[in-house]
Motif scaffolding. Structure first.
Motif, PDB file in Angstrom:
ATOM      1  N   SER A  52      65.976  -6.096  20.801  1.00 60.39           N
ATOM      2  CA  SER A  52      65.913  -5.190  21.940  1.00 60.39           C
ATOM      3  C   SER A  52      64.588  -4.450  21.914  1.00 60.39           C
ATOM      4  O   SER A  52      63.838  -4.515  20.932  1.00 60.39           O
ATOM      5  CB  SER A  52      67.062  -4.178  21.864  1.00 60.39           C
ATOM      6  OG  SER A  52      66.903  -3.346  20.728  1.00 60.39           O
ATOM      7  N   ASP A  53      64.284  -3.711  22.975  1.00 64.17           N
ATOM      8  CA  ASP A  53      63.033  -2.957  23.016  1.00 64.17           C
ATOM      9  C   ASP A  53      62.955  -1.956  21.874  1.00 64.17           C
ATOM     10  O   ASP A  53      61.916  -1.801  21.223  1.00 64.17           O
ATOM     11  CB  ASP A  53      62.899  -2.231  24.362  1.00 64.17           C
ATOM     12  CG  ASP A  53      62.640  -3.186  25.510  1.00 64.17           C
ATOM     13  OD1 ASP A  53      62.230  -4.330  25.239  1.00 64.17           O
ATOM     14  OD2 ASP A  53      62.861  -2.788  26.674  1.00 64.17           O
ATOM     15  N   THR A  56      62.395  -3.773  18.553  1.00 64.28           N
ATOM     16  CA  THR A  56      61.037  -4.287  18.459  1.00 64.28           C
ATOM     17  C   THR A  56      60.086  -3.206  17.975  1.00 64.28           C
ATOM     18  O   THR A  56      59.220  -3.443  17.128  1.00 64.28           O
ATOM     19  CB  THR A  56      60.574  -4.816  19.836  1.00 64.28           C
ATOM     20  OG1 THR A  56      61.456  -5.852  20.256  1.00 64.28           O
ATOM     21  CG2 THR A  56      59.159  -5.357  19.757  1.00 64.28           C
TER      22      THR A  56
END
Length: 499
Positions: A52-53, A56
């Motif tokens: 996921s963002d 990351t």
């Protein structure tokens, strides 16, 4: 726990100091590569294991968090337990964690491996610097060490982007970690062979309470700052982390004033130059780490370069950094440390101000090449002189701690700077996206980051002049000692006391 200090006869000079310095510099290079080689590969990593963002972001943050929070503890452990021993343990841990990161099949394993990499790096960096300083006598031998250290530090940061881009494009993202694991094993073997075994350690008690307080404080600070990049400064968790960090730092100060074997003993700051060097290094670090975050993003997201071209684009900056670091001692001897440092910082500020003129329809040759060379030259020279200032006059028994402290200020300064600049850049981009094209909005955000960075470095140059006067180095002739410090930590005859 008391750590004994057995008396020993002075050790003979190291038979191959140049080879030993090369091995230790390779350890520092490896640590610096790991700080930047992941940035260019993040999109491929996210796609490869479904990050996921938020996850990351923590592939980068986990390393920086552990590294920055534990550097002081790593430096003190090196002084008390033996620097060569701590260096080898750190290298072994770093290699294993790198291998696990490359084999990771889930976000949790990858992030945990990156955190362990940071722990290893926190042991490697201060121990390697302390051992390197012990290899050579004071000026001019010390200048050689610091020139090499500045060159490999800057080249490692830029080289990490190149290595990450090339390996990601050729063989896939796991190889950015596998290559680091293989390289670390080679470094470990060369350290075993080339860096002499020592038999003595500094006396004293490990300050467990102070170490716990400052480690937790730095953890809260770095976590709060890195989280603020994604959630904003008003997030309750961010406020709690930053508030907790402040309280823990106050507690740490109180603890240190009452302990005979303090983690940061007052004697470390007796001359005032250690404090000045670390303050200036924190400001330089706030821009340094952000540079290697925003510049690759501009090259990829706006100029449309792939990972490999983005990495190659870092070579001029790395080459300029190496040249600057190599020339720093020579220039400093001719002009004086204060004049040289001021000129270097203003050169870097000029390059960053030039970068603030990047355009959405620009090119690497027109927008990036020239300013990268100026930034690299200034950064290389400034790093050497500030590292020298931060370890000047430090006794041999505190050399590892001084190395840990200057690395801590650079790393924490980088976390503060990156969090602030990323938040500001994101706000400018979001506002510009309402009124214009996406690429122009991104470029506006990056321009803002480079502009603020330029003014921070220019302000650092002014502060360096003020601190030089207060330290009693108003002119070039006297200031040279700040660039070429004389300390017993550099005496080969005392190598047996460096661990």
């Amino acid at each position: 726990m008391n750590l004994p200090h057995a008396p020993t006869a002075p050790a003979p000079p190291v038979p191959r100091p140049g080879a030993a310095l090369a091995a230790l510099a390779a350890a520092q290079f490896t640590v610096m590569v790991a700080t930047s080689n992941v940035n260019v590969a993040l999109p491929r990593i996210a796609a490869g294991i479904g990050l996921s963002d938020g996850a990351t972001t923590w592939v980068v943050n986990a390393y920086g968090l552990a590294f920055g929070a534990l550097l002081l503890a790593g430096g003190r452990a090196a002084d008390l337990l033996g620097r060569r021993r701590v260096l080898l343990i750190g290298l072994g841990l770093f290699a294993v964690a790198s291998l696990v990161a490359g084999l990771a099949g889930s976000a949790s394993v990858l992030i945990a491996a990156r955190a362990v990499q940071g722990v290893g790096a926190a042991a490697i960096a201060p121990a390697a610097l302390a051992l390197a300083l012990a290899l050579f006598p004071p000026s001019p031998g010390r200048s050689r060490v610091l020139g090499v250290w500045g060159a490999v530090s800057g080249a490692g940061a830029a080289g990490g982007v190149l290595l990450g881009g090339a390996l990601t494009q050729a063989w896939g993202w796991p190889w950015i970690f596998h290559s680091v694991a293989l390289g670390t094993v080679l470094v470990l073997v060369t350290v075993v062979v080339l860096v002499p075994r020592t038999a003595d350690r500094a006396a004293g008690r490990f300050d467990l309470l102070g170490t716990a307080a400052v480690t937790l404080a730095l953890t809260c600070l770095v976590w709060g700052l890195t989280t603020a990049r994604g959630t904003g400064w008003t997030d309750a968790r961010v406020a709690a982390a930053l508030g907790g960090s402040l309280l823990l730092l106050v507690a740490f100060a109180v603890i240190e004033m009452r302990r005979p074997d303090a983690l940061l003993p007052p004697r470390l700051f007796a001359t005032g130059r250690v404090a000045a060097g670390n303050l200036l290094m924190a400001l330089l670090g706030s821009v340094w780490i952000a540079l290697f975050f925003f510049l690759p993003l501009y090259q990829q997201q706006v100029l449309g370069q792939g990972p490999l071209l983005t990495g190659i684009g870092q070579l001029p900056l790395a080459a300029a950094n190496i040249i600057g670091a190599s020339l720093a001692p020579r220039i400093s001897r001719r002009l004086g440390a204060t004049a040289t440092l001021t000129a270097a910082l203003l050169t870097e500020a000029t390059g960053l101000l030039w970068l603030s003129r990047i355009s959405a329809d620009g090119s690497f040759a027109a927008d990036v090449l020239g300013p990268s060379i100026l930034v690299g030259l200034g950064l290389g020279i400034a790093f050497v002189l500030l590292t020298a200032l931060a370890v000047e006059g430090v006794a041999a028994r505190d050399a590892g701690l001084a190395g840990g402290l200057v690395n801590t200020t650079r790393q924490v300064g980088g976390a503060v700077g990156l969090a602030a600049l990323a938040t500001l850049s994101g706000s400018v981009t979001a506002h510009a996206a309402v009124h214009g094209p996406h690429l122009e909005a991104l470029t506006s955000g990056y321009r803002t980051a480079f502009t603020i960075s330029a003014w921070v470095v220019a302000g650092t140059a002014v502060l360096a002049l003020l601190l030089a006067r207060r330290a009693g180095h108003p002119g070039p002739a006297r200031a040279t000692t700040a660039a070429l410090p004389s300390t017993d930590a550099a005496d080969p005859a005392r190598l047996s006391r460096t661990g």
